[in-house]
Design a protein around this motif. Sequence first.
Motif, PDB file in Angstrom:
ATOM      1  N   PHE A 149      51.130  37.381  39.393  1.00 24.38           N
ATOM      2  CA  PHE A 149      51.333  38.329  40.486  1.00 24.38           C
ATOM      3  C   PHE A 149      51.754  37.586  41.762  1.00 24.38           C
ATOM      4  O   PHE A 149      51.675  38.127  42.852  1.00 24.38           O
ATOM      5  N   MET A 150      52.205  36.352  41.630  1.00 23.19           N
ATOM      6  CA  MET A 150      52.559  35.552  42.807  1.00 23.19           C
ATOM      7  C   MET A 150      53.628  36.252  43.642  1.00 23.19           C
ATOM      8  O   MET A 150      54.604  36.783  43.112  1.00 23.19           O
ATOM      9  N   ALA A 151      53.404  36.263  44.950  1.00 20.92           N
ATOM     10  CA  ALA A 151      54.341  36.822  45.929  1.00 20.92           C
ATOM     11  C   ALA A 151      54.615  38.315  45.729  1.00 20.92           C
ATOM     12  O   ALA A 151      55.559  38.857  46.294  1.00 20.92           O
ATOM     13  N   ALA A 152      53.808  38.999  44.933  1.00 26.77           N
ATOM     14  CA  ALA A 152      54.000  40.434  44.684  1.00 26.77           C
ATOM     15  C   ALA A 152      53.357  41.263  45.797  1.00 26.77           C
ATOM     16  O   ALA A 152      52.399  40.841  46.430  1.00 26.77           O
ATOM     17  N   ASP A 153      53.901  42.448  46.018  1.00 25.83           N
ATOM     18  CA  ASP A 153      53.282  43.405  46.934  1.00 25.83           C
ATOM     19  C   ASP A 153      52.328  44.260  46.100  1.00 25.83           C
ATOM     20  O   ASP A 153      52.762  45.153  45.377  1.00 25.83           O
ATOM     21  N   LEU A 154      51.050  43.951  46.193  1.00 29.12           N
ATOM     22  CA  LEU A 154      50.011  44.664  45.448  1.00 29.12           C
ATOM     23  C   LEU A 154      49.253  45.637  46.333  1.00 29.12           C
ATOM     24  O   LEU A 154      48.176  46.100  45.970  1.00 29.12           O
ATOM     25  N   SER A 155      49.810  45.955  47.498  1.00 27.88           N
ATOM     26  CA  SER A 155      49.083  46.825  48.417  1.00 27.88           C
ATOM     27  C   SER A 155      48.829  48.192  47.771  1.00 27.88           C
ATOM     28  O   SER A 155      49.691  48.767  47.128  1.00 27.88           O
ATOM     29  N   GLU A 156      47.575  48.616  47.914  1.00 23.87           N
ATOM     30  CA  GLU A 156      47.112  49.903  47.395  1.00 23.87           C
ATOM     31  C   GLU A 156      47.152  50.011  45.875  1.00 23.87           C
ATOM     32  O   GLU A 156      47.068  51.105  45.317  1.00 23.87           O
ATOM     33  N   VAL A 157      47.258  48.885  45.185  1.00 23.23           N
ATOM     34  CA  VAL A 157      47.175  48.877  43.726  1.00 23.23           C
ATOM     35  C   VAL A 157      45.720  49.088  43.330  1.00 23.23           C
ATOM     36  O   VAL A 157      44.802  48.633  44.015  1.00 23.23           O
ATOM     37  N   VAL A 158      45.499  49.761  42.224  1.00 24.55           N
ATOM     38  CA  VAL A 158      44.151  49.956  41.702  1.00 24.55           C
ATOM     39  C   VAL A 158      44.040  49.194  40.385  1.00 24.55           C
ATOM     40  O   VAL A 158      44.783  49.453  39.439  1.00 24.55           O
ATOM     41  N   PHE A 159      43.117  48.222  40.370  1.00 23.94           N
ATOM     42  CA  PHE A 159      42.761  47.511  39.146  1.00 23.94           C
ATOM     43  C   PHE A 159      41.407  48.076  38.719  1.00 23.94           C
ATOM     44  O   PHE A 159      40.365  47.667  39.215  1.00 23.94           O
ATOM     45  N   GLU A 160      41.418  49.038  37.824  1.00 22.47           N
ATOM     46  CA  GLU A 160      40.177  49.688  37.403  1.00 22.47           C
ATOM     47  C   GLU A 160      39.722  49.124  36.059  1.00 22.47           C
ATOM     48  O   GLU A 160      40.410  49.286  35.037  1.00 22.47           O
ATOM     49  N   ASN A 161      38.575  48.422  36.088  1.00 21.75           N
ATOM     50  CA  ASN A 161      37.997  47.839  34.880  1.00 21.75           C
ATOM     51  C   ASN A 161      38.986  46.941  34.136  1.00 21.75           C
ATOM     52  O   ASN A 161      39.172  47.056  32.932  1.00 21.75           O
ATOM     53  N   CYS A 162      39.603  46.027  34.868  1.00 28.44           N
ATOM     54  CA  CYS A 162      40.609  45.125  34.291  1.00 28.44           C
ATOM     55  C   CYS A 162      40.088  43.693  34.233  1.00 28.44           C
ATOM     56  O   CYS A 162      39.379  43.238  35.127  1.00 28.44           O
ATOM     57  N   ASP A 163      40.470  42.978  33.184  1.00 31.29           N
ATOM     58  CA  ASP A 163      40.159  41.559  33.055  1.00 31.29           C
ATOM     59  C   ASP A 163      41.317  40.775  33.661  1.00 31.29           C
ATOM     60  O   ASP A 163      42.436  40.802  33.149  1.00 31.29           O
ATOM     61  N   LEU A 164      41.055  40.082  34.778  1.00 30.50           N
ATOM     62  CA  LEU A 164      42.087  39.347  35.508  1.00 30.50           C
ATOM     63  C   LEU A 164      41.894  37.836  35.378  1.00 30.50           C
ATOM     64  O   LEU A 164      42.289  37.076  36.264  1.00 30.50           O
ATOM     65  N   TYR A 165      41.321  37.394  34.266  1.00 33.78           N
ATOM     66  CA  TYR A 165      41.044  35.981  34.056  1.00 33.78           C
ATOM     67  C   TYR A 165      42.319  35.144  34.175  1.00 33.78           C
ATOM     68  O   TYR A 165      43.321  35.418  33.513  1.00 33.78           O
ATOM     69  N   ARG A 166      42.265  34.156  35.052  1.00 32.58           N
ATOM     70  CA  ARG A 166      43.357  33.206  35.295  1.00 32.58           C
ATOM     71  C   ARG A 166      44.661  33.853  35.780  1.00 32.58           C
ATOM     72  O   ARG A 166      45.731  33.242  35.707  1.00 32.58           O
ATOM     73  N   SER A 167      44.609  35.080  36.259  1.00 33.59           N
ATOM     74  CA  SER A 167      45.800  35.678  36.870  1.00 33.59           C
ATOM     75  C   SER A 167      46.033  35.019  38.216  1.00 33.59           C
ATOM     76  O   SER A 167      45.101  34.627  38.909  1.00 33.59           O
ATOM     77  N   GLU A 168      47.292  34.902  38.595  1.00 31.21           N
ATOM     78  CA  GLU A 168      47.674  34.167  39.804  1.00 31.21           C
ATOM     79  C   GLU A 168      48.132  35.136  40.892  1.00 31.21           C
ATOM     80  O   GLU A 168      49.027  35.944  40.673  1.00 31.21           O
ATOM     81  N   PHE A 169      47.495  35.022  42.075  1.00 30.12           N
ATOM     82  CA  PHE A 169      47.783  35.921  43.198  1.00 30.12           C
ATOM     83  C   PHE A 169      48.338  35.186  44.420  1.00 30.12           C
ATOM     84  O   PHE A 169      48.428  35.765  45.494  1.00 30.12           O
ATOM     85  N   ASP A 170      48.710  33.929  44.286  1.00 27.47           N
ATOM     86  CA  ASP A 170      49.163  33.128  45.419  1.00 27.47           C
ATOM     87  C   ASP A 170      50.329  33.803  46.147  1.00 27.47           C
ATOM     88  O   ASP A 170      51.284  34.254  45.525  1.00 27.47           O
ATOM     89  N   LYS A 171      50.225  33.899  47.461  1.00 27.59           N
ATOM     90  CA  LYS A 171      51.236  34.486  48.350  1.00 27.59           C
ATOM     91  C   LYS A 171      51.459  35.988  48.122  1.00 27.59           C
ATOM     92  O   LYS A 171      52.435  36.559  48.592  1.00 27.59           O
ATOM     93  N   ALA A 172      50.551  36.641  47.401  1.00 29.68           N
ATOM     94  CA  ALA A 172      50.655  38.093  47.182  1.00 29.68           C
ATOM     95  C   ALA A 172      50.062  38.847  48.368  1.00 29.68           C
ATOM     96  O   ALA A 172      49.260  38.318  49.128  1.00 29.68           O
TER      97      ALA A 172
END
Length: 191
Positions: A124-147
């Motif tokens: 998810f690097m550099a992504a616009d995740l504003s107002e995203v809903v992660f409901e009951n999700c496994d985000l193990y080792r997901s990358e959010f740098d600069k998001a």
Amino acid sequence: MNSTNYILNAEFKGIVYDENEISYKEYENCTFIDCNFTNCIFLAASFIDCKFVNCNFNGAKINHTSLRTVYFNKCKISDVNFAMIDKFIFEIHFKDCILDFSKFYALKLKGTTFTNTSLVAVDFMAADLSEVVFENCDLYRSEFDKANASKTNFKTSFNYTINPESTKIKKAIFSLEGVKGLLYKYDIIVK
């Protein structure tokens, strides 16, 4: 576009698609059930108001494809790069899916919903995740740098590690248990 390349109000069940069978076609208000797209190259295809149920996209190539109000339910979509899709009126939603190792690099995902979905090692690097809903999700080792994860809801999700120094998280929602995923880089123990 000729009539064989524009498909409206159709349902497709149990089809194993060939490599180029989807390319250059437009599907509107269509439903795909138990279909296999693993060998497909989605080139300049368009999906408007479509649903995919229990479909397999593992390793599919999605390039210059339009996804406009598309719902994925119980789909396997591992190792798919969404970064090259058509970004105009882009809207997707996932429920009960496996998206492990997929890439959403630099995409505008504002308002997207991920429900009961495995997102292991997703980019998810550099992504616009504003107002995203992660409901009951496994985000193990997901990358959010600069998001931009402003107003993003992580409250019921787990296994995430987010660096608040390199990811915008203003007004994002986290559970008390999940806050440790924001502190990992400091090598501290939270009990």
